[in-house]
Design a protein around this motif. Structure first.
Motif, PDB file in Angstrom:
ATOM      1  N   THR A 228       0.844  -1.198   0.000  1.00 38.85           N
ATOM      2  CA  THR A 228       0.000   0.000   0.000  1.00 38.85           C
ATOM      3  C   THR A 228       0.878   1.246   0.000  1.00 38.85           C
ATOM      4  O   THR A 228       1.778   1.372   0.829  1.00 38.85           O
ATOM      5  N   PRO A 229       0.645   2.192  -0.903  1.00 44.43           N
ATOM      6  CA  PRO A 229       1.494   3.381  -0.984  1.00 44.43           C
ATOM      7  C   PRO A 229       1.232   4.370   0.154  1.00 44.43           C
ATOM      8  O   PRO A 229       0.139   4.432   0.722  1.00 44.43           O
ATOM      9  N   ARG A 230       2.253   5.145   0.445  1.00 45.87           N
ATOM     10  CA  ARG A 230       2.188   6.166   1.496  1.00 45.87           C
ATOM     11  C   ARG A 230       1.226   7.296   1.133  1.00 45.87           C
ATOM     12  O   ARG A 230       0.446   7.759   1.981  1.00 45.87           O
ATOM     13  N   SER A 231       1.289   7.744  -0.115  1.00 39.76           N
ATOM     14  CA  SER A 231       0.495   8.890  -0.536  1.00 39.76           C
ATOM     15  C   SER A 231      -0.999   8.594  -0.438  1.00 39.76           C
ATOM     16  O   SER A 231      -1.460   7.512  -0.793  1.00 39.76           O
ATOM     17  N   GLN A 232      -1.753   9.552   0.059  1.00 40.49           N
ATOM     18  CA  GLN A 232      -3.202   9.464   0.231  1.00 40.49           C
ATOM     19  C   GLN A 232      -3.601   8.297   1.133  1.00 40.49           C
ATOM     20  O   GLN A 232      -4.619   7.638   0.896  1.00 40.49           O
ATOM     21  N   SER A 233      -2.811   8.073   2.160  1.00 50.14           N
ATOM     22  CA  SER A 233      -3.119   7.050   3.162  1.00 50.14           C
ATOM     23  C   SER A 233      -2.974   7.643   4.547  1.00 50.14           C
ATOM     24  O   SER A 233      -2.448   8.744   4.719  1.00 50.14           O
ATOM     25  N   ALA A 234      -3.434   6.902   5.540  1.00 53.69           N
ATOM     26  CA  ALA A 234      -3.222   7.244   6.949  1.00 53.69           C
ATOM     27  C   ALA A 234      -2.397   6.130   7.582  1.00 53.69           C
ATOM     28  O   ALA A 234      -2.480   4.971   7.158  1.00 53.69           O
ATOM     29  N   PRO A 235      -1.591   6.447   8.603  1.00 55.47           N
ATOM     30  CA  PRO A 235      -0.868   5.385   9.295  1.00 55.47           C
ATOM     31  C   PRO A 235      -1.803   4.640  10.249  1.00 55.47           C
ATOM     32  O   PRO A 235      -2.578   5.253  10.986  1.00 55.47           O
ATOM     33  N   GLY A 236      -1.750   3.330  10.200  1.00 54.05           N
ATOM     34  CA  GLY A 236      -2.512   2.509  11.135  1.00 54.05           C
ATOM     35  C   GLY A 236      -1.547   1.849  12.101  1.00 54.05           C
ATOM     36  O   GLY A 236      -0.861   0.877  11.755  1.00 54.05           O
ATOM     37  N   LYS A 242       2.897   6.677  18.492  1.00 53.22           N
ATOM     38  CA  LYS A 242       3.568   6.818  17.205  1.00 53.22           C
ATOM     39  C   LYS A 242       4.922   6.130  17.167  1.00 53.22           C
ATOM     40  O   LYS A 242       5.581   6.116  16.117  1.00 53.22           O
ATOM     41  N   ASN A 243       5.315   5.534  18.262  1.00 55.07           N
ATOM     42  CA  ASN A 243       6.574   4.784  18.293  1.00 55.07           C
ATOM     43  C   ASN A 243       6.382   3.322  17.870  1.00 55.07           C
ATOM     44  O   ASN A 243       7.360   2.586  17.716  1.00 55.07           O
ATOM     45  N   SER A 244       5.133   2.905  17.712  1.00 52.92           N
ATOM     46  CA  SER A 244       4.877   1.508  17.346  1.00 52.92           C
ATOM     47  C   SER A 244       4.937   1.329  15.827  1.00 52.92           C
ATOM     48  O   SER A 244       4.943   2.295  15.061  1.00 52.92           O
ATOM     49  N   SER A 245       4.969   0.084  15.386  1.00 54.00           N
ATOM     50  CA  SER A 245       4.948  -0.222  13.959  1.00 54.00           C
ATOM     51  C   SER A 245       3.580   0.135  13.388  1.00 54.00           C
ATOM     52  O   SER A 245       2.586   0.237  14.117  1.00 54.00           O
ATOM     53  N   PHE A 246       3.528   0.297  12.065  1.00 54.03           N
ATOM     54  CA  PHE A 246       2.263   0.684  11.441  1.00 54.03           C
ATOM     55  C   PHE A 246       2.223   0.194  10.001  1.00 54.03           C
ATOM     56  O   PHE A 246       3.230  -0.222   9.422  1.00 54.03           O
ATOM     57  N   ILE A 247       1.014   0.264   9.443  1.00 52.42           N
ATOM     58  CA  ILE A 247       0.806   0.034   8.017  1.00 52.42           C
ATOM     59  C   ILE A 247       0.153   1.286   7.440  1.00 52.42           C
ATOM     60  O   ILE A 247      -0.204   2.207   8.179  1.00 52.42           O
TER      61      ILE A 247
END
Length: 437
Positions: A228-236, A242-247
């Motif tokens: 999944t691309p970074r652009s036009q996404s939100a971090p999950g 914000k120190n945890s891993s995300f997608i």
């Protein structure tokens, strides 16, 4: 449905098959999914010995069709296709019988779609090794032999219209692919979505054109491990920090808000029930889907699209059509799988020429559901005359619709179907499901 199993030898096999198929053609004028049921007794041991000597041919005739359990109440039917249909993957010979030696009726063009009746699979020898597979098909022609594309001939039948005839033939599976409307998966996902909706608090991720900010790089990359691309996404994030891993979770993704925790919304993705923590700025309101009344299902594998509407408490099918989804190249990406909120509709959007900032044309009757992914009609390229930009007008048809992924990310439709969906759409009540069987 159960297949027909028939075991015969040599010319007798082809003669019997010809009778079976010709009769099934006769019945298919009344119902397009009829197969003649034939009971054949077991051959004796003496006959089997003769078969072994002569390399007997065993064949199966079967219907490969997925029928819907939801009622069908079509409001759009401009290009009606059978529930399974055949797409020619190149210039494809159509024969009078399922044999390369049979009479050649005509050669279908690449990407032509044919209506499907049944499949015939041949087996050879005592070990029944798989041989050829053929599709029994039909299409519409007028008196001059003109072929009407993509099922449009059926919609043009009737009083005051040209009289068209069905023409029957056979194409080999090596030269064409069978596609179908996967109603089983569609209905399963709709029922699951309805269960989520009954609990309330369904909303969506919002970050169109990165309006609420680019999320951080995922392990130093512009795409996450799922692609999944970074652009036009939100971090999950996997935890409320914000120190945890995300997608990355794409714009438009339908989620259920579970609770608010220290600047994060704890959400569950409707498409797969995984849970994440999303910074609050990417979720505009706790409940965006006020009522679930309309669903559009896009099938990436079969390249088709189906719309469903809830009427008096029951889901019904309102349209079945072909579509073309996103491909993969320097300027394009696949239409993302998942469950999405239909965010807005626009009469048209402009698109630019690849590798430039130049507006090349526009797409009409658009519904936006994920980032820059829209459901829309056939794209229109501007023409230029004496330095002036000329709009040539709407284009209804493209032979590439329903074939293979070709768009930049959007879902391309016949323009009349895009207009139907555009007019039919209800704000805050419509969802898109993108599936791949």
């Amino acid at each position: 449905m159960k297949p027909i199993n028939i075991l015969c030898t040599g010319c007798a096999a082809m003669l019997l098959l010809s009778v079976v198929l010709l009769l099934s053609q006769k019945f298919s004028y009344d119902t397009e999914h009829t197969v003649l049921r034939v009971k054949v007794s077991e051959p004796s041991s003496a006959v089997r010995k003769e078969e072994e000597k002569n390399q007997a041919i065993d064949f199966i005739v079967e219907e490969e069709i997925v029928e819907p359990s939801f009622p069908v109440k079509l409001k759009y039917n401009a290009y009606p296709m059978t529930l399974s249909y055949v797409v020619c993957e190149g210039d494809t010979n159509i024969h009078a019988l399922p044999s390369q030696d049979a009479k050649l009726l005509r050669t279908a063009q690449k990407w032509e779609k044919l209506q499907y009746i049944e499949s015939i699979t041949f087996f050879k020898g005592v070990k029944r090794s798989t041989g050829e597979k053929w599709y029994h098909v039909y299409w519409y022609e007028n008196e001059d032999g003109e072929v009407f594309a993509d099922g449009s001939g059926q919609s043009q039948q009737g009083e005051g219209k040209n009289t068209l005839k069905k023409v029957f033939g056979f194409v080999g599976s090596d030269f064409a692919s069978r596609r179908y409307f996967d109603f089983h998966q569609m209905e399963e996902k709709i029922q699951k979505l309805e269960g989520e909706n009954k609990e309330g608090n369904l909303t969506y991720i919002s970050n169109y054109k990165n309006y609420y900010g680019l999320p951080p790089l995922c392990k130093g990359k512009e795409v996450d491990e799922g692609g999944t691309p970074r652009s036009q996404s939100a971090p999950g994030y996997f935890s409320a920090t914000k120190n945890s891993s995300f997608i990355y979770i794409p714009d438009g993704t339908l989620v259920k808000c579970l609770e608010y925790v220290n600047g994060f919304w704890h959400v569950r993705l409707v498409q797969n029930e995984t849970q994440y923590f999303v910074p609050e700025r990417y979720i505009l309101r706790k409940e965006a889907l006020t009522t679930l009344s309309k669903i559009i299902v896009i099938d990436r594998k079969n390249q088709n699209i189906t719309s469903f509407e809830k009427y008096e408490g029951n889901w019904q099918i309102t349209s079945c059509s072909l579509a073309t989804t996103g491909t993969t190249n320097q300027y394009a990406q696949p239409t993302p799988l998942g469950c999405y909120f239909v965010i807005e509709k626009k009469p048209q959007f402009y698109y630019i020429k690849d590798g430039t900032d130049e507006i090349q044309g526009y797409a009409p009757y658009t519904l936006r559901f994920c980032g820059g992914a829209y459901i829309h009609g056939v794209s229109v390229s501007y023409k230029w005359e004496n330095g002036k930009r000329i709009d040539p007008g709407l284009k209804e048809f493209s032979s590439s619709i329903g074939t293979v992924p070709l768009s930049h990310k959007c879902v391309r439709n016949y323009t009349s179907h895009a207009k139907f969906l555009y007019d039919w759409y209800t704000q805050n009540e419509t969802v898109v499901l993108v599936i791949e069987p």
